[in-house]
Write a protein that holds these residues in place. Structure first.
Motif, PDB file in Angstrom:
ATOM      1  N   ASP A 196       0.663  -1.600  -0.292  1.00 35.20           N
ATOM      2  CA  ASP A 196       0.191  -0.127   0.413  1.00 35.20           C
ATOM      3  C   ASP A 196       0.746   1.504  -0.623  1.00 35.20           C
ATOM      4  N   ILE A 197       1.838   1.072   0.064  1.00 34.61           N
ATOM      5  CA  ILE A 197       3.169   2.468  -0.281  1.00 34.61           C
ATOM      6  C   ILE A 197       3.796   2.133  -1.564  1.00 34.61           C
ATOM      7  N   ALA A 198       3.278   3.204  -2.379  1.00 34.96           N
ATOM      8  CA  ALA A 198       3.057   3.618  -3.471  1.00 34.96           C
ATOM      9  C   ALA A 198       4.830   4.510  -4.016  1.00 34.96           C
ATOM     10  N   LEU A 199       5.229   4.902  -4.749  1.00 39.40           N
ATOM     11  CA  LEU A 199       6.708   5.129  -5.087  1.00 39.40           C
ATOM     12  C   LEU A 199       6.072   6.327  -6.189  1.00 39.40           C
ATOM     13  N   LEU A 200       6.056   7.702  -6.206  1.00 40.14           N
ATOM     14  CA  LEU A 200       6.220   8.791  -7.020  1.00 40.14           C
ATOM     15  C   LEU A 200       7.135   9.824  -7.769  1.00 40.14           C
ATOM     16  N   PHE A 201       7.866   8.969  -8.420  1.00 38.15           N
ATOM     17  CA  PHE A 201       9.345  10.298  -8.580  1.00 38.15           C
ATOM     18  C   PHE A 201       9.218  10.647 -10.091  1.00 38.15           C
ATOM     19  N   SER A 202      10.316  11.974 -10.242  1.00 39.85           N
ATOM     20  CA  SER A 202      10.525  12.678 -11.776  1.00 39.85           C
ATOM     21  C   SER A 202      11.799  13.513 -11.491  1.00 39.85           C
ATOM     22  N   ASN A 203      12.219  13.632 -12.112  1.00 35.08           N
ATOM     23  CA  ASN A 203      13.386  14.204 -12.869  1.00 35.08           C
ATOM     24  C   ASN A 203      13.490  14.833 -13.913  1.00 35.08           C
ATOM     25  N   ARG A 204      14.436  15.595 -14.510  1.00 33.74           N
ATOM     26  CA  ARG A 204      14.635  16.374 -15.281  1.00 33.74           C
ATOM     27  C   ARG A 204      14.796  15.360 -16.920  1.00 33.74           C
ATOM     28  N   GLN A 205      16.600  14.764 -15.780  1.00 38.98           N
ATOM     29  CA  GLN A 205      17.440  14.341 -18.034  1.00 38.98           C
ATOM     30  C   GLN A 205      16.899  12.330 -16.781  1.00 38.98           C
ATOM     31  N   SER A 206      16.303  11.999 -16.991  1.00 36.37           N
ATOM     32  CA  SER A 206      16.359  10.760 -17.326  1.00 36.37           C
ATOM     33  C   SER A 206      17.569  10.182 -16.375  1.00 36.37           C
ATOM     34  N   SER A 207      18.269   9.212 -16.844  1.00 34.05           N
ATOM     35  CA  SER A 207      19.219   8.177 -16.793  1.00 34.05           C
ATOM     36  C   SER A 207      20.201   8.618 -17.309  1.00 34.05           C
ATOM     37  N   ILE A 208      20.693  10.517 -17.531  1.00 39.91           N
ATOM     38  CA  ILE A 208      21.202  10.666 -18.497  1.00 39.91           C
ATOM     39  C   ILE A 208      22.775  10.305 -17.868  1.00 39.91           C
ATOM     40  N   LEU A 209      23.463  10.372 -16.559  1.00 45.13           N
ATOM     41  CA  LEU A 209      24.944   9.914 -16.784  1.00 45.13           C
ATOM     42  C   LEU A 209      24.937   8.055 -16.761  1.00 45.13           C
ATOM     43  N   SER A 210      24.152   7.995 -16.818  1.00 45.64           N
ATOM     44  CA  SER A 210      24.080   6.557 -16.971  1.00 45.64           C
ATOM     45  C   SER A 210      24.231   6.695 -19.015  1.00 45.64           C
ATOM     46  N   ASP A 211      23.035   7.380 -19.275  1.00 44.51           N
ATOM     47  CA  ASP A 211      22.865   6.793 -20.900  1.00 44.51           C
ATOM     48  C   ASP A 211      24.242   7.600 -21.285  1.00 44.51           C
ATOM     49  N   LYS A 212      25.156   8.109 -20.994  1.00 47.78           N
ATOM     50  CA  LYS A 212      26.563   8.679 -22.078  1.00 47.78           C
ATOM     51  C   LYS A 212      27.582   7.492 -21.695  1.00 47.78           C
ATOM     52  N   ALA A 213      27.089   7.034 -20.452  1.00 54.24           N
ATOM     53  CA  ALA A 213      27.824   6.118 -19.976  1.00 54.24           C
ATOM     54  C   ALA A 213      27.863   4.580 -21.162  1.00 54.24           C
ATOM     55  N   CYS A 256      -4.417  12.088  -6.179  1.00 52.66           N
ATOM     56  CA  CYS A 256      -5.605  10.881  -6.886  1.00 52.66           C
ATOM     57  C   CYS A 256      -4.638   8.685  -6.474  1.00 52.66           C
ATOM     58  N   LEU A 257      -3.594   8.681  -6.502  1.00 50.57           N
ATOM     59  CA  LEU A 257      -3.347   7.339  -5.889  1.00 50.57           C
ATOM     60  C   LEU A 257      -3.680   7.195  -4.501  1.00 50.57           C
ATOM     61  N   MET A 258      -4.413   8.434  -3.349  1.00 50.95           N
ATOM     62  CA  MET A 258      -3.947   8.034  -2.490  1.00 50.95           C
ATOM     63  C   MET A 258      -6.091   8.228  -2.871  1.00 50.95           C
ATOM     64  N   GLN A 259      -7.095   9.784  -2.895  1.00 52.43           N
ATOM     65  CA  GLN A 259      -7.867   8.935  -3.220  1.00 52.43           C
ATOM     66  C   GLN A 259      -8.647   8.354  -3.731  1.00 52.43           C
ATOM     67  N   GLN A 260      -7.771   7.370  -5.228  1.00 55.53           N
ATOM     68  CA  GLN A 260      -8.919   6.495  -5.377  1.00 55.53           C
ATOM     69  C   GLN A 260      -8.186   4.802  -4.885  1.00 55.53           C
ATOM     70  N   GLY A 261      -7.799   4.906  -3.591  1.00 60.59           N
ATOM     71  CA  GLY A 261      -7.939   3.770  -3.237  1.00 60.59           C
ATOM     72  C   GLY A 261      -6.231   2.645  -3.924  1.00 60.59           C
ATOM     73  N   ALA A 262      -5.767   3.794  -4.038  1.00 58.23           N
ATOM     74  CA  ALA A 262      -4.531   2.799  -5.316  1.00 58.23           C
ATOM     75  C   ALA A 262      -3.011   3.005  -3.803  1.00 58.23           C
ATOM     76  N   ALA A 263      -3.153   3.606  -2.748  1.00 58.99           N
ATOM     77  CA  ALA A 263      -2.486   3.660  -2.046  1.00 58.99           C
ATOM     78  C   ALA A 263      -2.588   4.441  -0.087  1.00 58.99           C
ATOM     79  N   GLN A 264      -2.007   3.667   0.101  1.00 60.77           N
ATOM     80  CA  GLN A 264      -1.914   4.077   1.465  1.00 60.77           C
ATOM     81  C   GLN A 264      -1.432   5.610   2.366  1.00 60.77           C
ATOM     82  N   ALA A 265       0.063   5.499   1.312  1.00 59.52           N
ATOM     83  CA  ALA A 265       1.237   5.878   2.133  1.00 59.52           C
ATOM     84  C   ALA A 265       1.778   6.598   0.261  1.00 59.52           C
ATOM     85  N   VAL A 266       2.412   7.701   0.582  1.00 62.64           N
ATOM     86  CA  VAL A 266       3.379   7.653  -0.975  1.00 62.64           C
ATOM     87  C   VAL A 266       4.042   8.219  -0.372  1.00 62.64           C
ATOM     88  N   ILE A 267       5.524   7.174  -0.950  1.00 62.28           N
ATOM     89  CA  ILE A 267       6.370   8.164  -0.964  1.00 62.28           C
ATOM     90  C   ILE A 267       7.202   8.371  -2.504  1.00 62.28           C
TER      91      ILE A 267
END
Lengths: 220, 89
Positions: free
Chosen positions: A82-99, A158-169
């Motif tokens: 019941d713990i969802a994870l919601l993350f974001s960033n700007r450049q995805s995995s750019i360091l690994s992509d370049k490597a 939305c995740l919590m209101q719709q019951g998809a998660a009880q908590a979110v990191i």
């Protein structure tokens, strides 16, 4: 259901802060991200050899999660599914992509390394966190130009209101050649855990931009 | 053989991102996977690429590399047995 931010962690400029308090600061000098993250890993007293295989983005998120999740006790009061994870960033995995690109640029020296290219997706970072903390809820990784407090708030709500998660990191984790930044926070039902702040776009914006301790009353 | 094992330790640490390991502390007869060095399935792929990159050895299709990947010593033996011998003259 009233949603509250129950904990947050920030890593930037060789410092780790938990709920606005300085947890550790690396000695000035070597500003290399790998050097700093290894130092942080050691200072946190972790015993997790898998850490060394991760790319910088995953290590950065690992250090923030390791600082925030165990002390929060969230896994003791909410089922892992019941713990969802919601993350974001700007450049995805750019360091690994370049490597990875560097290993395949030359057709006469074409040796893609699985130890590198498995990290050429940002949601691997989230997966590493799930493995470490045994989290099995919904996971989402989004890209945006900068930390978008409104979008994070709406999606998480939305995740919590719709019951998809009880908590979110949730959070913003970005790393490139010019720097790194992690901002992790967790949101729970106020009936389950006391919060530091109400979960609003204003709270998220304030926490993201400020290092000082913020509490109810001084945030919109 | 011992020189090759020491070289392999450094190459594996570098290619598989295992820089927390001290080469001197790696037992050449310990299992590479699970216990011992604690390698996993992704590392197995990385080892296959390492063999090709540094030793010109391509893993044969349909043939298990499991015996060769048992330990550093079996890997070194495999390399010695399969490395291409430069043509004379």
């Amino acid at each position: 259901m009233a949603q509250v931010i129950t904990s947050y962690c920030k890593i930037k400029d060789q410092q780790v802060l938990l709920n606005g308090e300085l947890v550790l600061a690396a000695p000035s000098g070597n500003a290399d991200i790998h050097h700093f993250l290894r130092y942080t890993y050691e200072q946190l007293g972790c015993e997790y050899p898998r850490f060394f295989k991760m790319d910088a983005l995953s290590k950065l998120c690992f250090c923030a999660a390791e600082t925030m999740i165990p002390q929060s006790g969230i896994v003791n009061r909410t089922d892992a599914g019941d713990i969802a994870l919601l993350f974001s960033n700007r450049q995805s995995s750019i360091l690994s992509d370049k490597a990875h690109q560097e290993t395949i640029n030359d057709p006469w020296n074409f040796f893609p390394n699985p130890a590198v290219f498995v990290y050429t997706l940002p949601n691997i970072m989230v997966g590493e966190m799930c493995i470490r903390h045994q989290l099995t809820g919904d996971t989402t990784f989004l890209l945006s130009e900068g930390f978008d407090a409104d979008m994070h708030h709406r999606y998480l709500d939305c995740l919590m209101q719709q019951g998809a998660a009880q908590a979110v990191i949730s959070g913003w984790v970005e790393a490139d050649e010019n720097g790194y930044e992690a901002f992790l926070y967790m949101v729970e039902d106020s009936m389950v855990s006391a919060g530091l702040l109400p979960h609003t776009p204003g709270s998220l914006t304030a926490l993201y931009h400020n290092s000082k301790i913020l509490t109810y009353g001084n945030v919109d | 053989m011992e020189t090759l094992i020491e070289t392999l330790k450094l190459q594996i640490i570098d290619e598989l991102n295992l820089d927390h390991l001290d080469p001197a502390g790696i037992d050449p007869d310990a299992p590479l996977f699970n216990e011992g060095m604690g390698l996993d399935s992704i590392d197995a792929l990385a080892l296959v690429m390492l063999l090709e990159k540094y030793y010109g050895i391509k893993a044969p299709k349909g043939e298990s590399m499991k015996p060769a990947f048992a330990s550093l010593r079996t890997l070194a033996t495999y390399i010695q047995e399969h490395q291409a011998v430069p043509a004379e003259g």
